[in-house]
Enzyme design. Sequence first.
Site, PDB file in Angstrom:
ATOM      1  N   LYS A  50       0.838  -1.207   0.000  1.00  0.00           N
ATOM      2  CA  LYS A  50       0.000   0.000   0.000  1.00  0.00           C
ATOM      3  C   LYS A  50       0.872   1.256   0.000  1.00  0.00           C
ATOM      4  CE  LYS A  50      -3.753  -2.598   1.888  1.00  0.00           C
ATOM      5  NZ  LYS A  50      -4.336  -3.230   3.051  1.00  0.00           N
ATOM      6  N   GLN A  94      -5.192  -2.140   9.178  1.00  0.00           N
ATOM      7  CA  GLN A  94      -4.956  -3.453   8.569  1.00  0.00           C
ATOM      8  C   GLN A  94      -5.549  -4.565   9.440  1.00  0.00           C
ATOM      9  OE1 GLN A  94      -3.368  -3.933   5.466  1.00  0.00           O
ATOM     10  NE2 GLN A  94      -4.123  -6.013   5.752  1.00  0.00           N
ATOM     11  N   ASP A 117     -11.690   1.772   3.029  1.00  0.00           N
ATOM     12  CA  ASP A 117     -11.886   0.327   2.868  1.00  0.00           C
ATOM     13  C   ASP A 117     -13.370   0.000   2.651  1.00  0.00           C
ATOM     14  OD1 ASP A 117      -9.754  -1.387   2.769  1.00  0.00           O
ATOM     15  OD2 ASP A 117      -9.416  -1.395   4.931  1.00  0.00           O
TER      16      ASP A 117
END
Length: 281
Positions: A50, A94, A117
């Site tokens: 990322k 995460q 997300d």
Amino acid sequence: MAAKIIDGKALAAKVKDSVRQEAAQLPRKPGLAVVLVGDDPASRVYVNGKKRDCEECGFYSEEYALPAQTTQRQLLELVAELNGRQDIDGILVQLPLPQGLDEREVLLAIHPDKDVDCFHPFNVGRLTIGDPVFQPCTPGGVMEMLREYHIDPAGKRCVVLGRSNIVGKPMALLLLHAHGTVTVCHSRTPDMAAIAASADILVSAVGKTGLVTADMVKEGAVVIDVAMNRNEAGKLCGDVCYAEAAEKASYITPVPGGVGPMTRAMLMKNTLTAARLHQGV
Ligand code: NAP
């Protein structure tokens, strides 16, 4: 029929290139904060990826690598601080979090405008009614792939294997919004093979190597393999028995080089969307 390969790597590069060009026009660089708790090696690989994507797209990025002993309160305080930052458009925590931390509470704490997300219930609700701000990254990436290869789900029988909040459910919703006739299968579905074999578009997101055999693929079907498993030799592979399925499918995604790169590209796209939202452009 020998299937055409849907090249996720090439499409992801194209998406990121257009994100980079659009980002360069903004008054301020899009900013993404990535929070990693603990030392799970797979999560570390994802976070590094990322970071690289942010560099490629010309984004500002920050990484918070917190020890596994981090408390829920400390994590929530960090999220609150990032929510208030002007230069941070997207916050990504995460997953999975180490045991003892409440994932649901953390995801709820992320401001919906920074939820790149697309896991916050507010954004999931908007997705459900067909008015999303952000695209859920993995299913959104699959839809981009279908569009790129002119595969229109409208009127098609679509079967999704797996019903997780991250992949299966939002995948089914996006296909439904695209006017597919959608069936979702899971661990309690009897006769899943027959249902899969009826699909014009088959999406597998289970996480079991060798699950989808050729008899589960209709002649001419589009086969999308979301899974990222390790086989006995430790090699990355999907749910689909690729070689035999490719003999029957019209299109197929490889693993690696299929859905994975698209998931990352969609995160960049969502961060750009968040930056536009915050900058009013
Ligand atoms: P998950 O949360 O473990 O969900 C798996 C789903 O598969 C569940 O709904 C489960 O059913 C169902 N299932 C389990 N065994 C089954 C069986 N034998 N037959 C039918 N359904 C079965 O996993 P996930 O997070 O959705 O991820 C799924 C896969 O996609 C994993 O390999 C993961 O690594 C991969 N993934 C890839 C990307 C990417 O970017 N390519 C992104 C995310 C995930 P129940 O609900 O009944 O338990």
